[in-house]
Write a protein that holds these residues in place. Sequence first.
Motif, PDB file in Angstrom:
ATOM      1  N   LEU A  82       4.522  75.965 -68.479  1.00 26.47           N
ATOM      2  CA  LEU A  82       3.170  75.640 -68.921  1.00 26.47           C
ATOM      3  C   LEU A  82       2.356  75.187 -67.707  1.00 26.47           C
ATOM      4  O   LEU A  82       2.775  74.293 -66.975  1.00 26.47           O
ATOM      5  CB  LEU A  82       3.192  74.530 -69.975  1.00 26.47           C
ATOM      6  CG  LEU A  82       3.849  74.894 -71.306  1.00 26.47           C
ATOM      7  CD1 LEU A  82       3.973  73.654 -72.185  1.00 26.47           C
ATOM      8  CD2 LEU A  82       3.057  75.981 -72.025  1.00 26.47           C
ATOM      9  N   ASP A  87      -4.341  73.603 -69.741  1.00 23.29           N
ATOM     10  CA  ASP A  87      -3.800  73.076 -70.999  1.00 23.29           C
ATOM     11  C   ASP A  87      -4.653  71.956 -71.601  1.00 23.29           C
ATOM     12  O   ASP A  87      -4.206  71.252 -72.488  1.00 23.29           O
ATOM     13  CB  ASP A  87      -2.371  72.561 -70.747  1.00 23.29           C
ATOM     14  CG  ASP A  87      -1.572  72.391 -72.029  1.00 23.29           C
ATOM     15  OD1 ASP A  87      -1.803  73.158 -72.978  1.00 23.29           O
ATOM     16  OD2 ASP A  87      -0.737  71.475 -72.084  1.00 23.29           O
ATOM     17  N   LYS A  90      -5.555  73.064 -75.475  1.00 24.47           N
ATOM     18  CA  LYS A  90      -4.394  73.275 -76.350  1.00 24.47           C
ATOM     19  C   LYS A  90      -3.448  72.092 -76.328  1.00 24.47           C
ATOM     20  O   LYS A  90      -2.838  71.768 -77.347  1.00 24.47           O
ATOM     21  CB  LYS A  90      -3.648  74.549 -75.934  1.00 24.47           C
ATOM     22  CG  LYS A  90      -4.421  75.828 -76.159  1.00 24.47           C
ATOM     23  CD  LYS A  90      -3.519  77.049 -76.093  1.00 24.47           C
ATOM     24  CE  LYS A  90      -2.833  77.157 -74.758  1.00 24.47           C
ATOM     25  NZ  LYS A  90      -1.937  78.330 -74.679  1.00 24.47           N
ATOM     26  N   ASN A  92      -0.449  71.731 -75.084  1.00 28.80           N
ATOM     27  CA  ASN A  92       0.914  72.074 -75.469  1.00 28.80           C
ATOM     28  C   ASN A  92       1.954  71.235 -74.742  1.00 28.80           C
ATOM     29  O   ASN A  92       3.001  70.917 -75.291  1.00 28.80           O
ATOM     30  CB  ASN A  92       1.183  73.557 -75.178  1.00 28.80           C
ATOM     31  CG  ASN A  92       0.512  74.475 -76.188  1.00 28.80           C
ATOM     32  OD1 ASN A  92       0.292  74.094 -77.319  1.00 28.80           O
ATOM     33  ND2 ASN A  92       0.180  75.684 -75.764  1.00 28.80           N
TER      34      ASN A  92
END
Length: 314
Positions: A82, A87, A90, A92
């Motif tokens: 990732l 990010d 999102k 995550n």
Amino acid sequence: MEPLPAVQDGRGVAAEGRPRVPQTQRPGPHTGGVEGSFGRVESRGRADPERLPGVSKTQMMSRAPNQDGPEETGWRATAHNLNLNRDYTKANAPEMQAMLALLRDWDPLVCADIHVTDGADFEPDVSIQVEPIHLGDPQLHATGIAMRDALLGKLAAQGSLPLPFYPEPVIVDDPASGFQVTEYIPRYSTGYFPTRNRYTVLVETHSWKDYATRVRVSHNAIVGLAELVAAHSIEFRGYAYSRDLSPISGEPVTVYDPTTPQIWRVPYRGSALAHRTRAARRLPGAQGVCASDRRQAGPARAGPPHVEAQRRPP
């Protein structure tokens, strides 16, 4: 540079009385980005508390779990593949979730993201991109431009050749194609913070410069930004306080300790702006009644010139 303007849901000072001056963070996914961390540590160690009140208390954050020094540079992704610099919306990655929780708790007015460029070779050693300027609330743009230009001036005075845009050719690997302004979507930090009505400063040192130069320029950018924010704050005589989450609302609640005086170093918004304006237009034959009020106004009654009685709605 005008004082930082009022922004929605700002809370002024962080827990434990720490001032909300720039919180500097380093992304880590970029090869060579580690110099931002060294510049950050060096800046914190050399901060002059009289010249930069409160800067030594600035919380410094780093989000580089895959960066291990200038020799072991890692790559753009974490062990879970990732990319933390993609990010923000999102969320995550657990590292990004922790970062966003910290930002929610501290609610900084200004954040700096320290990077290193990719690609072409050229003379300039750093670029500075500030938002909101092209993104976000237009009422914040003027201060964003002033902060960017002031920081560019500080860096130029220290021997840098700073740019106000990211020097990436329009056509990859073709310098003759020229450059263009980049508008970042909220998955990036530079696009995310304007959605919170906060300022972000993207610092990109030039990857082709030697390591010592990149550390020096990162240091200068961080200290220069801290100077700008510290210069636009006031000292206010308050009391120590804490901010804890309410068990009822789940939102932070301020609890003061009147037995412990404390100096708050906070922004001062010295100008007033209209929150909402509306143009008034007259109706033919009306005296002192605008079109938007006509529905609630009764018929004109005899009275002094330019005065009309209005009937209050039930």
